[in-house]
Design a protein around this motif. Structure first.
Motif, short mmCIF file in Angstrom:
data_model
loop_
_atom_site.label_atom_id
_atom_site.label_comp_id
_atom_site.label_asym_id
_atom_site.label_seq_id
_atom_site.Cartn_x
_atom_site.Cartn_y
_atom_site.Cartn_z
N ARG A 252 25.92 -40.85 24.81
CA ARG A 252 26.75 -41.70 25.68
C ARG A 252 25.91 -42.80 26.33
O ARG A 252 26.34 -43.95 26.40
CB ARG A 252 27.42 -40.85 26.75
N LEU A 415 32.42 -43.39 32.73
CA LEU A 415 33.64 -43.23 33.51
C LEU A 415 33.60 -41.92 34.29
O LEU A 415 34.03 -41.86 35.45
CB LEU A 415 34.87 -43.25 32.59
N THR A 442 31.45 -49.40 31.01
CA THR A 442 31.69 -47.98 30.80
C THR A 442 31.99 -47.76 29.33
O THR A 442 32.20 -48.71 28.57
CB THR A 442 32.88 -47.46 31.64
N GLU A 443 32.06 -46.50 28.92
CA GLU A 443 32.38 -46.19 27.53
C GLU A 443 33.85 -46.44 27.20
O GLU A 443 34.25 -46.47 26.03
CB GLU A 443 31.98 -44.75 27.18
N TYR A 444 34.67 -46.66 28.24
CA TYR A 444 36.09 -46.91 28.04
C TYR A 444 36.46 -48.38 28.23
O TYR A 444 37.64 -48.72 28.24
CB TYR A 444 36.92 -46.04 28.99
N GLY A 445 35.47 -49.21 28.40
CA GLY A 445 35.76 -50.63 28.54
C GLY A 445 34.84 -51.31 29.53
O GLY A 445 34.08 -50.66 30.26
N ASN A 465 35.66 -55.19 24.54
CA ASN A 465 36.80 -54.50 25.16
C ASN A 465 36.80 -54.71 26.67
O ASN A 465 36.26 -53.89 27.41
CB ASN A 465 36.76 -53.02 24.81
N LEU A 472 40.44 -48.52 34.82
CA LEU A 472 39.37 -47.54 34.62
C LEU A 472 39.47 -46.43 35.67
O LEU A 472 39.35 -45.24 35.36
CB LEU A 472 38.00 -48.21 34.69
N ARG A 475 42.39 -44.22 34.88
CA ARG A 475 42.11 -43.36 33.74
C ARG A 475 41.27 -42.15 34.16
O ARG A 475 41.51 -41.02 33.71
CB ARG A 475 41.38 -44.14 32.65
#
Length: 512
Positions: A252, A415, A442-445, A465, A472, A475
């Protein structure tokens, strides 16, 4: 005639007008001792107890230390144990940072030897005890730049500085490495110790390698040193890279580092001559590796890399991709050796590094900084000091200094860490104001501060992204739910100062 005897009356008159005595060479004799022998007889060389006695240290005064040996530091525990043995009480300990290895301070606090602490960070058992209300007075937290400025302007007055050095000559010229055959330790830059050495009333150098005069080049000059104490060991060099300073293998972290590198490459600041700093934390440190290929592909060279210097930065420098290294703290032995051997690897004090009051500080000319975080909130505020459980477990370091002064500040954080959200509605403790933070990866955007629409436009155009930071946080809540409120008490155990010296936040105790 115009002899000295004839001018005696005029000499006496001049002396009277200047309120000085008349020179006489009567009974003056030169010391015939060979100077190599004489330096070894320097009156500055004393035992630790003698240095403490001669320094004039008294109860209630302020003592200071540096943390360049990090997890391998032996000086703080050694000195405070001696002070306890000598019966000192009510001392103010002002160290550039405190970590796990300084757990013995807990007992000295309980016994009243140490009653106040000023620092950049706390970790380990000491931090846990402080968070639960160990101390009567709150710990005062400053960034590295703010600490240097406070020492220089007198806000943080140091009575006696105890500074560990990897080598020192009998007159006090000291540095964080040694060129002798008897070298025992190396920590590299002594950037956080330099303000203490320059501005403290008395300066004690502790070293495990007493070398011949002159010890050059040196970080600390003999002109500011009062005593030199030779000890068995000032620190374990193998532990410089401990704690937050680590080379990550976490998938990660690697993903985050690659994303952060793409942000930098498409930010508009990735140009020939740009400058760079990466903070502590595996992901942020790893960004340097992933920028390397982009620099090679585009024919880009950096003018300088700044801050805590790592082996990755040294490698890029040696490959010709970074012209100069500006080092306030060597993050590993490779960096420390580079400082020792490379004239283009420059050592700087914390004032030259990041003081808001120093016009020429290097952070003012920093293009890109990559930083880690414990928490980021929807207003882009960052917390790097207090865990989501309310326990102090980090350090301010140069985080707010570099975020404020750089052209582009990029925060890298997951995140979630386990079941702990890192993107939240409001940070537990405000360390770096959101107005100084530009991008959160972050890994989600990737979230971009609305104050930097041009950065968002460039990243979107590059196909990255880009998301809203509120999404975030939402989520994170959806995955783990709303965390229970922390059991804070009413006692203030920490005060966070902004880099301008104002009070920015307080830390309350956690109930047992």
């Amino acid at each position: 005639m115009n002899s000295i005897k004839d001018r005696a009356a005029l000499i006496a008159q001049a002396a009277k007008e200047m309120n000085k005595s008349v020179y006489t060479d009567a009974n003056k004799k030169k010391d015939p001792t060979p100077r190599h022998e004489l330096q070894r007889q320097s009156s500055k060389i004393v035992t630790l107890e003698e240095a403490i006695k001669q320094s004039g240290l008294k109860d209630g005064m302020t003592i200071s230390f540096h943390h360049h040996f990090r997890g391998g530091d032996k000086v703080i525990n050694m000195v405070v144990a001696k002070l306890a043995e000598m019966g000192f009480k009510d001392l103010h300990l002002a160290s550039s940072s405190l970590i796990d290895v300084h757990e013995p301070l807990i007992e000295h606090i309980r016994n009243g030897v140490i009653t106040r602490i000023s620092t950049s960070g706390l970790r380990g058992a000491l931090a846990t005890e402080v968070s639960h209300g160990l101390m009567e007075h709150p710990v005062v937290f400053r960034s590295h730049g703010a600490r240097g400025a406070a020492i220089r302007n007198g806000e943080l007055h140091i009575d006696v500085a105890f500074l560990g050095a990897s080598s020192c000559d009998p007159l006090g010229n000291a540095c964080g490495y040694s060129r002798s055959e008897n070298a025992k330790s190396i920590c590299g830059s002594l950037g956080y110790a330099i303000p203490d050495a320059v501005h403290a009333d008395k300066v004690v150098i502790l070293t495990d390698d007493l070398v011949d005069y002159p010890n050059t080049p040196n970080a600390i000059s003999e002109s500011v040193v009062d005593y030199v104490v030779v000890v068995d060991s000032v620190g374990d060099s193998s532990k410089i890279s401990s704690g937050a300073i680590r080379d990550t293998k976490n998938p990660r972290d690697i993903l985050l580092a690659k994303q952060a590198a793409k942000v930098v490459e498409n930010s508009g600041y990735f140009k020939d001559g740009f400058s760079l700093q990466t903070g502590s934390g595996g992901a942020s440190l790893a960004v340097t590796k992933y920028l390397r290929q982009g620099m090679i592909d585009r024919g880009i060279k950096a003018s300088f890399a700044l801050g805590g210097i790592t082996s990755h930065m040294v490698k890029l420098h040696e490959e010709g991709l970074i012209d100069r290294l500006i080092d306030v703290q060597s993050f590993d032995k490779v960096a420390a050796e580079s400082l020792k051997n490379d004239a283009m690897h420059k050592e700087v004090s914390s004032n030259e590094y990041a003081s808001a009051q120093e016009t020429g500080s290097a952070t003012h000319y920093l293009d890109v900084v990559i930083l880690s975080a414990l928490e980021v909130d929807v207003n882009f505020n960052v917390n790097v000091l207090v865990g989501s459980d309310g326990i102090i477990r980090g350090a301010i370091g140069g985080h707010p200094d570099t975020a404020a002064d750089s052209a582009l500040s990029v925060i890298v954080c997951p995140l979630l860490r386990g079941r702990i959200p890192c993107v939240v509605d409001e940070v537990t403790t405000l360390i770096t104001p959101g107005s100084t933070v530009d991008v959160v990866v972050t890994e989600y955007g990737i979230a971009v501060n609305p104050a930097r629409p041009e950065i968002k436009e460039r990243l979107v155009a590059a196909g990255l992204n880009v998301v809203d930071i509120h999404d975030l946080a939402a989520r994170a809540r959806k995955i783990i739910g709303d965390p229970a409120p922390l059991p804070f008490g009413d006692k203030v155990v920490g005060i966070v100062l902004n880099r301008d010296g104002s009070v920015q936040d307080v830390i309350k105790n956690i109930k047992d």
